[in-house]
Design an enzyme around this catalytic site. Structure first.
Site, mmCIF file in Angstrom:
data_model
loop_
_atom_site.group_PDB
_atom_site.id
_atom_site.type_symbol
_atom_site.label_atom_id
_atom_site.label_comp_id
_atom_site.label_asym_id
_atom_site.label_seq_id
_atom_site.Cartn_x
_atom_site.Cartn_y
_atom_site.Cartn_z
ATOM 1 N N ARG A 196 1.124 15.082 14.062
ATOM 2 C CA ARG A 196 2.182 14.263 12.396
ATOM 3 C C ARG A 196 1.399 15.786 11.515
ATOM 4 N NH1 ARG A 196 -1.180 10.356 9.146
ATOM 5 N NH2 ARG A 196 -2.822 11.713 8.832
ATOM 6 N N ASP A 240 1.039 -1.292 -0.207
ATOM 7 C CA ASP A 240 -0.076 -0.072 -0.228
ATOM 8 C C ASP A 240 0.873 1.166 0.343
ATOM 9 O OD1 ASP A 240 -1.717 2.326 1.067
ATOM 10 O OD2 ASP A 240 -3.088 0.429 1.545
ATOM 11 N N TYR A 283 -5.680 11.796 -3.306
ATOM 12 C CA TYR A 283 -5.936 12.864 -2.742
ATOM 13 C C TYR A 283 -4.954 12.685 -1.747
ATOM 14 C CZ TYR A 283 -7.803 9.541 0.676
ATOM 15 O OH TYR A 283 -8.015 7.892 1.218
HETATM 16 C C1 LIG Z 1 -5.575 6.612 3.610
HETATM 17 C C2 LIG Z 1 -5.201 5.472 3.889
HETATM 18 C C3 LIG Z 1 -6.924 4.739 3.599
HETATM 19 C C4 LIG Z 1 -8.410 4.818 3.063
HETATM 20 O O1 LIG Z 1 -8.828 4.603 2.215
HETATM 21 P P1 LIG Z 1 -9.758 4.961 1.346
HETATM 22 O O2 LIG Z 1 -10.077 4.347 0.454
HETATM 23 O O3 LIG Z 1 -9.649 6.198 0.570
HETATM 24 O O4 LIG Z 1 -10.656 6.048 2.277
HETATM 25 C C5 LIG Z 1 -6.171 3.368 3.371
HETATM 26 N N1 LIG Z 1 -4.846 2.438 3.533
HETATM 27 C C6 LIG Z 1 -4.288 3.429 3.809
HETATM 28 C C7 LIG Z 1 -2.891 2.763 3.864
HETATM 29 C C8 LIG Z 1 -4.221 5.034 3.725
HETATM 30 O O5 LIG Z 1 -3.195 5.323 4.701
#
Ligand SMILES: *Cc1c(COP(=O)(O)O)cnc(C)c1O
Length: 397
Positions: free
Chosen positions: A356, A184, A209
């Site tokens: 943060r 991720d 975003y």
């Molecule tokens: C910001 C973040 C998300 C958010 O997921 P959305 O489906 O875009 O709301 C998920 N995983 C990680 C590691 C993040 O930092």
């Protein structure tokens, strides 16, 4: 060489604000307003449904995927945008598990973002009780790569502390044990110089975003290593990932390569906003971003530690082991962050006690770092946070 003075001028930042929260929601690229408005008036408005062909709306998902791909070391045609990051987690994990059908364990760590773990829990529940999500400490991944593990699913940079995993090393260790990897990149894409090809990652996912500045709710992305792209089965087999969506066959057949990771209709307005952000990204090199980001973070750490001895560093001290954010622990961190925000330094708070701050060379420079450190010093040393108004938590922190 990337010109950060030029990129800074391309963002709208409210007067008097030092924005250290681009790791949660990137600021507005000035050109995005006209770019989106042009699409709405001249494409949607004038072309109506003809826009899908005439304005190339359907191609945006892959064209933009390729532009993100350059920033994360992905080959052309291996990244596609769409849906949300959480959906992309599900999609990557479902396909990855099928590539390793005899094994039933997904390995992750307790520094992962909850949504990734929740999506895994939901999927594994549907797959049956022989599947297991094993959550270990980020320091204990290696010894937990046992021969029952099907997939190693990690977030490269920890959202709270900025601690960074060694993607290349852990991927090599996973592959040595026949484990498929999912990375991720939510806090990596646009933050550090990711090289998915060199790391030999199998899957990667991310959002647009945060550091990429696509705007609130701009879509997620998924990377599939070219060696898997034509053989994997998409679990979310929507019509637009079909080989021939407009044949309207009753039987699903996956499209070629990364196209099969499409699900439904792309969010064209959001993609246009993201496109304006990528015009800025096209002007810079990720290695320059990384070098500058390390400098800014090191400067911030030394300024804050000198001025505020009662804040303790929660991020790795060595810049190479960090993403593009710096976190400090402070018992009254929530109220202190509210007091900083009231004085124009916008960071955020993560429970239980983390303040943060994200650093993004595209629009943050040394002067901003020094000014921000001075305001934080004022808030902490003069107990400016100690007011009831700063202790009220909103729904979204
Ligand atoms: C910001 C973040 C998300 C958010 O997921 P959305 O489906 O875009 O709301 C998920 N995983 C990680 C590691 C993040 O930092």
């Amino acid at each position: 060489m990337s010109d950060f003075r030029r990129t800074k001028a391309m963002f709208h930042l409210p007067e008097g604000v030092i924005y250290l929260d681009g790791n949660s929601l990137g600021p507005l690229p000035k050109a995005a307003c006209d770019h989106v408005s042009d699409m709405m008036r001249n494409q949607w408005g004038e072309m109506l449904i003809g826009g899908w062909n005439k304005a190339g709306w359907m191609r945006l998902s892959t064209d933009i995927g390729d532009r993100i791909g350059r920033l994360i070391g992905a080959a052309k045609g291996s990244v596609i945008t769409g849906d949300t990051l959480s959906i992309k987690v599900y999609q990557a994990l479902a396909s990855a598990l099928e590539l390793n059908p005899k094994r039933k364990v997904v390995l992750s760590d307790n520094g992962n973002f909850p949504s990734d773990l929740y999506m895994a829990q939901g999927l594994l529940h549907s797959l049956g009780s022989d599947y297991e999500l094993r959550i270990v400490s980020p320091d204990n991944i290696t010894e937990n790569l046992t021969n029952d593990v099907a997939v190693l699913m990690l977030t490269e940079v920890d959202y709270r502390t900025g601690r960074r995993h060694d993607m290349k090393e852990l991927t090599a260790q996973a592959h040595a044990k026949n484990v498929i990897t999912i990375w991720d990149l939510a806090h990596s894409a646009g933050a550090i110089d990711v090289d998915l090809t060199a790391a030999k990652a199998d899957f990667a996912i991310g959002c647009t975003y945060k550091y990429l500045n696509g705007g609130p709710g701009s879509p997620g992305f998924i990377y599939v290593a070219p060696k898997h792209a034509d053989s994997l089965r998409p679990a979310l087999s929507g019509w637009l990932g079909h080989e021939a969506p407009f044949a309207f066959d009753l039987e699903y057949r996956p499209g070629a390569g990364i196209e099969r990771m499409r699900v439904g209709t792309p969010p064209v307005i959001a993609l246009k906003s993201l496109e304006a952000a990528l015009d800025i990204w096209d002007m810079v090199e990720m290695r320059d971003i990384r070098a500058k980001s390390m400098e800014l973070c090191d400067l911030f750490i030394s300024e804050v530690e000198t001025r505020c001895p009662n804040l303790s560093l929660a991020s790795p001290r060595d810049a190479r082991n960090r993403g593009s954010q710096v976190s400090f622990r402070f018992r009254e961190g929530f109220a202190a962050m509210q007091a900083c925000i009231a004085r124009g330094v916008i960071g955020d708070f993560r429970a239980p006690d983390i303040m943060r701050f994200g650093f993004t060379p595209l629009y943050i420079d040394e002067g901003d770092v020094i000014t921000a450190a001075g305001i934080i010093e004022d808030v902490i040393t003069n107990n400016l946070w100690d007011r009831p108004a700063y202790k009220i938590k909103g729904k979204i922190t």
